[in-house]
Each structure stands twice: as structure tokens, then as C-alpha cells.
Write a protein that holds these residues in place. Sequence first.
Motif, PDB file in Angstrom:
ATOM      1  N   SER A  43       0.533  -1.415  -0.004  1.00  0.00           N
ATOM      2  CA  SER A  43      -0.386   0.010   0.261  1.00  0.00           C
ATOM      3  C   SER A  43       0.845   1.238   0.237  1.00  0.00           C
ATOM      4  O   SER A  43       1.262   2.517  -0.728  1.00  0.00           O
ATOM      5  CB  SER A  43      -0.895   0.097   1.375  1.00  0.00           C
ATOM      6  OG  SER A  43      -2.075  -1.118   0.910  1.00  0.00           O
ATOM      7  N   ASP A  44       1.820   1.202   0.938  1.00  0.00           N
ATOM      8  CA  ASP A  44       3.054   2.445   0.916  1.00  0.00           C
ATOM      9  C   ASP A  44       3.363   1.891  -0.781  1.00  0.00           C
ATOM     10  O   ASP A  44       3.393   3.815  -0.908  1.00  0.00           O
ATOM     11  CB  ASP A  44       3.945   2.115   1.966  1.00  0.00           C
ATOM     12  CG  ASP A  44       2.998   2.046   2.954  1.00  0.00           C
ATOM     13  OD1 ASP A  44       2.168   2.323   3.679  1.00  0.00           O
ATOM     14  OD2 ASP A  44       3.837   1.213   3.838  1.00  0.00           O
ATOM     15  N   ALA A  45       3.633   1.394  -1.230  1.00  0.00           N
ATOM     16  CA  ALA A  45       4.350   1.791  -2.042  1.00  0.00           C
ATOM     17  C   ALA A  45       3.448   2.099  -3.337  1.00  0.00           C
ATOM     18  O   ALA A  45       3.924   3.092  -4.343  1.00  0.00           O
ATOM     19  CB  ALA A  45       4.851   0.222  -2.795  1.00  0.00           C
ATOM     20  N   ALA A  46       2.547   1.798  -3.375  1.00  0.00           N
ATOM     21  CA  ALA A  46       1.364   2.095  -4.195  1.00  0.00           C
ATOM     22  C   ALA A  46       1.058   3.750  -4.235  1.00  0.00           C
ATOM     23  O   ALA A  46       0.814   4.444  -5.027  1.00  0.00           O
ATOM     24  CB  ALA A  46      -0.015   1.788  -4.335  1.00  0.00           C
ATOM     25  N   ALA A  47       0.710   3.798  -2.931  1.00  0.00           N
ATOM     26  CA  ALA A  47       0.727   5.543  -2.379  1.00  0.00           C
ATOM     27  C   ALA A  47       2.567   6.491  -2.999  1.00  0.00           C
ATOM     28  O   ALA A  47       2.194   7.792  -3.617  1.00  0.00           O
ATOM     29  CB  ALA A  47       0.445   5.545  -1.103  1.00  0.00           C
ATOM     30  N   ALA A  48       3.329   5.938  -3.209  1.00  0.00           N
ATOM     31  CA  ALA A  48       4.507   6.410  -3.093  1.00  0.00           C
ATOM     32  C   ALA A  48       4.674   6.990  -4.700  1.00  0.00           C
ATOM     33  O   ALA A  48       4.663   7.727  -5.502  1.00  0.00           O
ATOM     34  CB  ALA A  48       5.653   5.850  -2.672  1.00  0.00           C
ATOM     35  N   ALA A  49       4.126   5.427  -5.723  1.00  0.00           N
ATOM     36  CA  ALA A  49       4.231   6.012  -6.984  1.00  0.00           C
ATOM     37  C   ALA A  49       2.558   6.732  -7.392  1.00  0.00           C
ATOM     38  O   ALA A  49       3.273   7.671  -8.471  1.00  0.00           O
ATOM     39  CB  ALA A  49       3.007   4.342  -7.331  1.00  0.00           C
ATOM     40  N   ASP A  50       1.934   7.092  -6.884  1.00  0.00           N
ATOM     41  CA  ASP A  50       1.027   7.836  -6.905  1.00  0.00           C
ATOM     42  C   ASP A  50       1.345   8.771  -6.666  1.00  0.00           C
ATOM     43  O   ASP A  50       1.619  10.114  -8.018  1.00  0.00           O
ATOM     44  CB  ASP A  50      -0.643   7.754  -5.701  1.00  0.00           C
ATOM     45  CG  ASP A  50      -1.370   6.213  -6.360  1.00  0.00           C
ATOM     46  OD1 ASP A  50      -1.069   6.286  -8.208  1.00  0.00           O
ATOM     47  OD2 ASP A  50      -2.034   6.461  -6.446  1.00  0.00           O
ATOM     48  N   THR A  51       2.086   9.486  -5.804  1.00  0.00           N
ATOM     49  CA  THR A  51       2.647  10.838  -5.332  1.00  0.00           C
ATOM     50  C   THR A  51       3.598  11.076  -6.410  1.00  0.00           C
ATOM     51  O   THR A  51       4.110  12.433  -6.977  1.00  0.00           O
ATOM     52  CB  THR A  51       3.326  10.710  -4.151  1.00  0.00           C
ATOM     53  OG1 THR A  51       2.412  10.588  -3.414  1.00  0.00           O
ATOM     54  CG2 THR A  51       4.177  11.914  -3.580  1.00  0.00           C
ATOM     55  N   ALA A  52       4.144   9.923  -6.618  1.00  0.00           N
ATOM     56  CA  ALA A  52       5.582  10.233  -8.176  1.00  0.00           C
ATOM     57  C   ALA A  52       5.269  10.806  -9.441  1.00  0.00           C
ATOM     58  O   ALA A  52       5.629  11.458 -10.438  1.00  0.00           O
ATOM     59  CB  ALA A  52       6.186   9.013  -8.230  1.00  0.00           C
ATOM     60  N   ASP A  97       2.049  12.043 -10.194  1.00  0.00           N
ATOM     61  CA  ASP A  97       1.189  13.257  -9.164  1.00  0.00           C
ATOM     62  C   ASP A  97       2.195  14.212  -9.846  1.00  0.00           C
ATOM     63  O   ASP A  97       1.690  15.493 -10.023  1.00  0.00           O
ATOM     64  CB  ASP A  97       0.408  13.430  -8.410  1.00  0.00           C
ATOM     65  CG  ASP A  97      -0.729  12.974  -8.270  1.00  0.00           C
ATOM     66  OD1 ASP A  97      -1.205  11.775  -9.215  1.00  0.00           O
ATOM     67  OD2 ASP A  97      -0.710  12.748  -6.841  1.00  0.00           O
ATOM     68  N   ALA A  98       3.487  14.225  -9.571  1.00  0.00           N
ATOM     69  CA  ALA A  98       4.484  14.670  -9.202  1.00  0.00           C
ATOM     70  C   ALA A  98       5.088  15.545 -10.660  1.00  0.00           C
ATOM     71  O   ALA A  98       5.292  15.877 -11.171  1.00  0.00           O
ATOM     72  CB  ALA A  98       5.648  14.750  -8.681  1.00  0.00           C
ATOM     73  N   VAL A 127       3.580  14.617 -13.436  1.00  0.00           N
ATOM     74  CA  VAL A 127       2.376  15.750 -14.052  1.00  0.00           C
ATOM     75  C   VAL A 127       2.735  17.208 -13.787  1.00  0.00           C
ATOM     76  O   VAL A 127       2.532  17.694 -14.647  1.00  0.00           O
ATOM     77  CB  VAL A 127       0.501  14.527 -13.724  1.00  0.00           C
ATOM     78  CG1 VAL A 127       0.375  15.930 -14.396  1.00  0.00           C
ATOM     79  CG2 VAL A 127       1.114  13.605 -14.660  1.00  0.00           C
ATOM     80  N   THR A 128       3.382  17.348 -12.422  1.00  0.00           N
ATOM     81  CA  THR A 128       2.933  18.432 -12.319  1.00  0.00           C
ATOM     82  C   THR A 128       4.559  18.849 -13.100  1.00  0.00           C
ATOM     83  O   THR A 128       4.056  20.664 -12.763  1.00  0.00           O
ATOM     84  CB  THR A 128       3.074  19.313 -10.620  1.00  0.00           C
ATOM     85  OG1 THR A 128       2.202  18.497 -10.159  1.00  0.00           O
ATOM     86  CG2 THR A 128       3.420  20.191 -10.077  1.00  0.00           C
ATOM     87  N   ALA A 129       4.865  18.840 -12.786  1.00  0.00           N
ATOM     88  CA  ALA A 129       6.663  19.003 -13.670  1.00  0.00           C
ATOM     89  C   ALA A 129       6.792  19.276 -15.359  1.00  0.00           C
ATOM     90  O   ALA A 129       7.081  20.473 -15.232  1.00  0.00           O
ATOM     91  CB  ALA A 129       7.467  18.652 -13.619  1.00  0.00           C
ATOM     92  N   ASP A 130       5.719  18.627 -15.933  1.00  0.00           N
ATOM     93  CA  ASP A 130       5.382  18.406 -17.368  1.00  0.00           C
ATOM     94  C   ASP A 130       4.569  19.661 -16.916  1.00  0.00           C
ATOM     95  O   ASP A 130       4.625  20.642 -18.378  1.00  0.00           O
ATOM     96  CB  ASP A 130       5.006  17.101 -18.076  1.00  0.00           C
ATOM     97  CG  ASP A 130       5.952  16.283 -17.398  1.00  0.00           C
ATOM     98  OD1 ASP A 130       6.631  16.531 -17.785  1.00  0.00           O
ATOM     99  OD2 ASP A 130       5.142  14.752 -17.981  1.00  0.00           O
ATOM    100  N   GLN A 131       3.783  20.347 -16.728  1.00  0.00           N
ATOM    101  CA  GLN A 131       2.698  21.110 -16.414  1.00  0.00           C
ATOM    102  C   GLN A 131       3.788  22.068 -16.351  1.00  0.00           C
ATOM    103  O   GLN A 131       3.464  23.677 -17.455  1.00  0.00           O
ATOM    104  CB  GLN A 131       1.784  21.417 -15.437  1.00  0.00           C
ATOM    105  CG  GLN A 131       0.840  22.395 -15.729  1.00  0.00           C
ATOM    106  CD  GLN A 131       0.449  22.474 -16.972  1.00  0.00           C
ATOM    107  OE1 GLN A 131      -0.654  21.346 -18.085  1.00  0.00           O
ATOM    108  NE2 GLN A 131      -0.391  23.679 -18.353  1.00  0.00           N
ATOM    109  N   ALA A 132       4.744  22.664 -15.687  1.00  0.00           N
ATOM    110  CA  ALA A 132       5.239  23.528 -15.034  1.00  0.00           C
ATOM    111  C   ALA A 132       5.621  24.331 -16.722  1.00  0.00           C
ATOM    112  O   ALA A 132       5.907  24.923 -16.359  1.00  0.00           O
ATOM    113  CB  ALA A 132       6.166  23.127 -13.738  1.00  0.00           C
TER     114      ALA A 132
END
Length: 93
Positions: free
Chosen positions: A32-41, A43-44, A46-51
Amino acid sequence: MRITALIAASAAALALAACQPAAEDKAEDAASDAAAAADTAADAAVTADQAATDAAAAAGEAAAAAADTAAPDGAAMTPQQTEETPTAMAPAH
């Protein structure tokens, strides 16, 4: 002697069985922790690409604004036009 060995083996089996669910719970928590970390990565990323896209758009707008400021009528100024002094451009009295 057989009873003692049987009791010891039973105790060992119970101890192992008791440890099994804890190990499975830890594995599930780690997954579960690994899946949450993958989701966070993700999202980051996508945010970097948008920036980066926003920065490129802003740079293009700044370049267009600079070009408009340098030559308001859209024509490029020659180096001689940019070096003229205000007195040389003023009408004679």
C-alpha cells in the motif's frame, strides 16, 4: 520423550503460524505504501510537465512582447537606427 518432542513441535508450529499473519500484514502495508508513493511520483511528474509547458508558454509570450516593444510596427530596427542619438533625430531650429 515422544510427548515432549510432540509438544515442542506443536509449540514451534503455533509460533510460526502466529508470525505468518503479521508478516502478511506488513507485506500488505508495504504494498500500500509503495502504491501511494507511485501515485505521488506520478502526480509530481505531471506537475513538472505542466510547469515546463507553462514556462515555455511564458517565454514565448515574453519574446513576443519584447519583439513588439523593440519594433512596435512589426518592422525590425537596423543597428544604425538603434544607435542614433535623440539630437540627431530632433528637427533643426
